[in-house]
Motif scaffolding. Structure first.
Motif, PDB file in Angstrom:
ATOM      1  N   SER A   4      46.275  60.428  -0.651  1.00 51.05           N
ATOM      2  CA  SER A   4      46.584  59.290  -1.521  1.00 51.05           C
ATOM      3  C   SER A   4      45.686  59.315  -2.743  1.00 51.05           C
ATOM      4  CB  SER A   4      46.405  57.964  -0.767  1.00 51.05           C
ATOM      5  OG  SER A   4      45.056  57.778  -0.380  1.00 51.05           O
ATOM      6  N   ILE A   5      46.259  58.957  -3.876  1.00 53.33           N
ATOM      7  CA  ILE A   5      45.528  58.879  -5.137  1.00 53.33           C
ATOM      8  C   ILE A   5      45.868  57.562  -5.813  1.00 53.33           C
ATOM      9  CG2 ILE A   5      47.349  60.266  -6.199  1.00 53.33           C
ATOM     10  CD1 ILE A   5      45.381  61.121  -8.325  1.00 53.33           C
ATOM     11  N   SER A   6      44.834  56.891  -6.307  1.00 56.67           N
ATOM     12  CA  SER A   6      45.027  55.626  -7.023  1.00 56.67           C
ATOM     13  C   SER A   6      44.054  55.579  -8.182  1.00 56.67           C
ATOM     14  CB  SER A   6      44.792  54.445  -6.082  1.00 56.67           C
ATOM     15  OG  SER A   6      44.717  53.228  -6.815  1.00 56.67           O
ATOM     16  N   VAL A   7      44.553  55.215  -9.359  1.00 53.04           N
ATOM     17  CA  VAL A   7      43.708  55.019 -10.538  1.00 53.04           C
ATOM     18  C   VAL A   7      44.055  53.669 -11.130  1.00 53.04           C
ATOM     19  CG1 VAL A   7      43.019  55.880 -12.801  1.00 53.04           C
ATOM     20  CG2 VAL A   7      43.624  57.506 -10.985  1.00 53.04           C
ATOM     21  N   VAL A   8      43.046  52.836 -11.344  1.00 49.87           N
ATOM     22  CA  VAL A   8      43.267  51.534 -11.971  1.00 49.87           C
ATOM     23  C   VAL A   8      42.277  51.350 -13.113  1.00 49.87           C
ATOM     24  CG1 VAL A   8      44.133  50.480  -9.849  1.00 49.87           C
ATOM     25  CG2 VAL A   8      41.692  50.318 -10.385  1.00 49.87           C
ATOM     26  N   ARG A   9      42.702  50.607 -14.112  1.00 46.36           N
ATOM     27  CA  ARG A   9      41.803  50.264 -15.208  1.00 46.36           C
ATOM     28  C   ARG A   9      40.909  49.107 -14.779  1.00 46.36           C
ATOM     29  NH1 ARG A   9      44.252  48.223 -20.890  1.00 46.36           N
ATOM     30  NH2 ARG A   9      44.485  46.304 -19.652  1.00 46.36           N
ATOM     31  N   LEU A  10      39.668  49.125 -15.203  1.00 48.82           N
ATOM     32  CA  LEU A  10      38.742  48.035 -14.924  1.00 48.82           C
ATOM     33  C   LEU A  10      38.499  47.216 -16.182  1.00 48.82           C
ATOM     34  CD1 LEU A  10      36.098  49.935 -12.733  1.00 48.82           C
ATOM     35  CD2 LEU A  10      37.991  48.507 -11.943  1.00 48.82           C
ATOM     36  N   PRO A  11      38.280  45.911 -16.064  1.00 45.61           N
ATOM     37  CA  PRO A  11      38.166  45.144 -14.807  1.00 45.61           C
ATOM     38  C   PRO A  11      39.481  44.521 -14.327  1.00 45.61           C
ATOM     39  CG  PRO A  11      37.503  43.762 -16.635  1.00 45.61           C
ATOM     40  CD  PRO A  11      37.873  45.095 -17.245  1.00 45.61           C
ATOM     41  N   ASP A  12      40.583  44.712 -15.062  1.00 45.03           N
ATOM     42  CA  ASP A  12      41.816  43.999 -14.708  1.00 45.03           C
ATOM     43  C   ASP A  12      42.614  44.685 -13.595  1.00 45.03           C
ATOM     44  OD1 ASP A  12      42.731  46.196 -16.076  1.00 45.03           O
ATOM     45  OD2 ASP A  12      43.648  45.079 -17.718  1.00 45.03           O
ATOM     46  N   ARG A  13      42.198  45.901 -13.190  1.00 40.18           N
ATOM     47  CA  ARG A  13      42.821  46.659 -12.105  1.00 40.18           C
ATOM     48  C   ARG A  13      44.300  46.944 -12.384  1.00 40.18           C
ATOM     49  NH1 ARG A  13      39.163  47.507  -8.506  1.00 40.18           N
ATOM     50  NH2 ARG A  13      40.700  48.564  -7.168  1.00 40.18           N
ATOM     51  N   LEU A  14      44.605  47.208 -13.626  1.00 34.51           N
ATOM     52  CA  LEU A  14      45.959  47.595 -14.012  1.00 34.51           C
ATOM     53  C   LEU A  14      46.204  49.035 -13.557  1.00 34.51           C
ATOM     54  CD1 LEU A  14      48.493  46.763 -15.717  1.00 34.51           C
ATOM     55  CD2 LEU A  14      47.407  47.998 -17.601  1.00 34.51           C
ATOM     56  N   PRO A  15      47.244  49.308 -12.780  1.00 29.81           N
ATOM     57  CA  PRO A  15      47.499  50.666 -12.281  1.00 29.81           C
ATOM     58  C   PRO A  15      47.798  51.638 -13.427  1.00 29.81           C
ATOM     59  CG  PRO A  15      48.714  49.046 -10.991  1.00 29.81           C
ATOM     60  CD  PRO A  15      48.188  48.322 -12.195  1.00 29.81           C
ATOM     61  N   ILE A  16      47.236  52.844 -13.312  1.00 31.32           N
ATOM     62  CA  ILE A  16      47.477  53.921 -14.261  1.00 31.32           C
ATOM     63  C   ILE A  16      48.035  55.105 -13.485  1.00 31.32           C
ATOM     64  CG2 ILE A  16      46.478  55.456 -15.979  1.00 31.32           C
ATOM     65  CD1 ILE A  16      46.329  52.557 -16.828  1.00 31.32           C
ATOM     66  N   GLU A  17      49.174  55.630 -13.925  1.00 32.87           N
ATOM     67  CA  GLU A  17      49.803  56.750 -13.226  1.00 32.87           C
ATOM     68  C   GLU A  17      49.208  58.070 -13.719  1.00 32.87           C
ATOM     69  OE1 GLU A  17      51.928  56.453 -10.714  1.00 32.87           O
ATOM     70  OE2 GLU A  17      51.670  54.272 -10.897  1.00 32.87           O
ATOM     71  N   MET A  18      48.641  58.838 -12.789  1.00 37.82           N
ATOM     72  CA  MET A  18      48.041  60.118 -13.126  1.00 37.82           C
ATOM     73  C   MET A  18      48.757  61.249 -12.403  1.00 37.82           C
ATOM     74  SD  MET A  18      45.507  59.668 -15.242  1.00 37.82           S
ATOM     75  CE  MET A  18      44.346  58.389 -15.818  1.00 37.82           C
ATOM     76  N   ALA A  19      48.994  62.348 -13.139  1.00 39.85           N
ATOM     77  CA  ALA A  19      49.568  63.539 -12.520  1.00 39.85           C
ATOM     78  C   ALA A  19      48.500  64.424 -11.918  1.00 39.85           C
ATOM     79  CB  ALA A  19      50.364  64.334 -13.552  1.00 39.85           C
ATOM     80  N   PRO A  54      34.296  52.052 -24.624  1.00 41.69           N
ATOM     81  CA  PRO A  54      35.283  52.861 -23.906  1.00 41.69           C
ATOM     82  C   PRO A  54      35.845  52.126 -22.700  1.00 41.69           C
ATOM     83  CG  PRO A  54      33.060  53.627 -23.437  1.00 41.69           C
ATOM     84  CD  PRO A  54      32.938  52.615 -24.526  1.00 41.69           C
ATOM     85  N   ARG A  55      37.068  52.447 -22.357  1.00 45.29           N
ATOM     86  CA  ARG A  55      37.694  51.862 -21.180  1.00 45.29           C
ATOM     87  C   ARG A  55      37.070  52.441 -19.910  1.00 45.29           C
ATOM     88  NH1 ARG A  55      40.712  47.270 -22.297  1.00 45.29           N
ATOM     89  NH2 ARG A  55      42.061  47.640 -24.118  1.00 45.29           N
ATOM     90  N   GLN A  56      37.127  51.658 -18.850  1.00 45.91           N
ATOM     91  CA  GLN A  56      36.615  52.097 -17.569  1.00 45.91           C
ATOM     92  C   GLN A  56      37.751  52.147 -16.556  1.00 45.91           C
ATOM     93  OE1 GLN A  56      33.157  49.924 -16.263  1.00 45.91           O
ATOM     94  NE2 GLN A  56      32.314  49.740 -18.332  1.00 45.91           N
ATOM     95  N   VAL A  57      37.691  53.144 -15.673  1.00 44.24           N
ATOM     96  CA  VAL A  57      38.710  53.284 -14.640  1.00 44.24           C
ATOM     97  C   VAL A  57      38.040  53.479 -13.287  1.00 44.24           C
ATOM     98  CG1 VAL A  57      40.471  54.236 -16.177  1.00 44.24           C
ATOM     99  CG2 VAL A  57      38.898  55.785 -14.992  1.00 44.24           C
ATOM    100  N   GLU A  58      38.791  53.134 -12.255  1.00 47.35           N
ATOM    101  CA  GLU A  58      38.371  53.365 -10.876  1.00 47.35           C
ATOM    102  C   GLU A  58      39.350  54.343 -10.243  1.00 47.35           C
ATOM    103  OE1 GLU A  58      37.155  50.113  -7.912  1.00 47.35           O
ATOM    104  OE2 GLU A  58      39.180  50.690  -7.244  1.00 47.35           O
ATOM    105  N   VAL A  59      38.821  55.418  -9.676  1.00 50.52           N
ATOM    106  CA  VAL A  59      39.633  56.451  -9.046  1.00 50.52           C
ATOM    107  C   VAL A  59      39.379  56.407  -7.543  1.00 50.52           C
ATOM    108  CG1 VAL A  59      40.126  58.922  -8.950  1.00 50.52           C
ATOM    109  CG2 VAL A  59      39.372  57.884 -11.101  1.00 50.52           C
TER     110      VAL A  59
END
Length: 341
Positions: A4-19, A54-59
């Motif tokens: 499973s893979i999940s990437v979200v933008r922080l802090p709003d936890r908006l899902p980002i689709e990554m290949a 810069p934007r922050q993401v959680e992987v």
């Protein structure tokens, strides 16, 4: 195992689709580097810098979490398709240039090294754990000019042969010895991970030889504040000296001894062994390996016997393939033939 893979933008936890996602970490670097391939190119606008930086993401890969700053991107246009790749670093980069200012400091009171590390992080939102030899640095021995917080902490760690490591997910860092245990003790210590060769999909080896040093001189640089230590490998003659090491912070025998121990741990016949293994999610069953991090001690079990190596680098890669997710980690182990096995 279903990856499973999940990437979200922080802090709003908006899902980002990554290949695809690739994360590289080393014991000689304070943080990880990240490479992303966007699955939906229209989401680029969600990751461009804002007025706050810069934007922050959680992987999250198979339950293991990393966080990163997205610092740059490049577009790829070709016949039949296009793509967008992004790169970034651990959030600890906020403590370094170009985000953090250079500062000036001269201590006027005695401070332990752990206290000096904590002071560097005041009002930054980051915390630190100090997990190596600590000692008192005399007033005036710690000073710098035009130095960021992260560079200052790296210098404090280096004095005793330590390194700085970023927490994969939290706003935290750790100061540890470059060799948490000397190679001659690896066989006695309980490993952090056990890898069986039947889970290894690829293996490569690069030999390395270093002189069999058994002594080194470590010295402080400030008159009246520093000490000079001859550090010798226990049970050996102490006649083949490694190049002398020095730091203005070496003010006690404990500091000099620890610096010398780390220097003498890097000697003799060695190899860098690269293993490609799956990243198993928890809870782990016998034979499965979770996330391996730099400075973890790994025991490798195979048909030719068992040996130990210190993880000095790890690359974790996740990619989508015909709607399936493939996740692997490539770990580089420093194996010592002379002092370990």
């Amino acid at each position: 195992m279903i990856n499973s893979i999940s990437v979200v933008r922080l802090p709003d936890r908006l899902p980002i689709e990554m290949a695809g996602v690739s994360i590289n970490t080393s014991c000689d670097a304070w943080g990880s580097t990240f490479d992303f391939e966007l699955a939906d190119t229209s989401q680029l606008s969600l990751l461009k810098p804002s007025a706050d930086g810069p934007r922050q993401v959680e992987v999250t890969l198979n339950g293991y979490v990393w966080t990163a700053l997205v610092e740059s991107y490049s577009t790829r246009r070709e016949w039949g398709g296009s793509g967008i790749n992004l790169t970034g670093r651990s959030r600890t980069a906020l403590l370094a240039a170009p985000y953090a200012p250079g500062r000036v400091k001269v201590t006027t009171e005695d401070r332990s090294v752990a206290q000096l590390v904590t002071e560097e992080l005041a009002d930054t939102g980051f915390t630190a754990s100090y997990d190596t030899v600590d000692w008192v640095v005399p007033a005036g021995a710690w000073f710098y000019d035009a130095t960021t917080a992260l560079d200052a902490i790296s210098r404090l760690a280096e004095a005793s042969g330590g390194v700085v490591q970023s927490d994969p997910a939290a706003q935290a860092l750790q100061v540890r010895a470059r060799y948490p245990e000397s190679p001659w003790h690896w066989k006695e210590r309980t490993p952090d991970h056990v890898v069986y060769e039947d889970v290894v999909s690829n293996e490569s080896l690069q030999m390395r030889s270093a002189p069999l040093y058994d002594a080194v001189v470590v010295t402080g640089e400030l008159a009246g504040k520093g000490v000079t230590c001859k550090v010798r490998r226990s049970g050996e003659a102490g006649q083949l000296f490694a190049p002398q090491a020095s730091s203005p912070l070496i003010s006690t025998a404990a500091a000099g001894t620890e610096r010398g121990r780390n220097i003498l741990s890097d000697r003799g016949e060695q190899a860098l062994v690269e293993l490609v293994i799956p990243l198993f999610g928890g809870p782990l069953r016998p034979g499965e390996v979770g996330r391996v991090k730099p400075l973890d001690l790994v025991e490798v079990v195979g048909q030719e016997g068992t040996w130990h190596g210190l993880c000095i680098a790890a690359r974790t890669e996740a990619r989508t393939n015909d709607k399936a997710v493939v996740i692997e980690q490539t770990i580089t182990l420093e194996r010592h033939y002379t002092d370990a096995d």
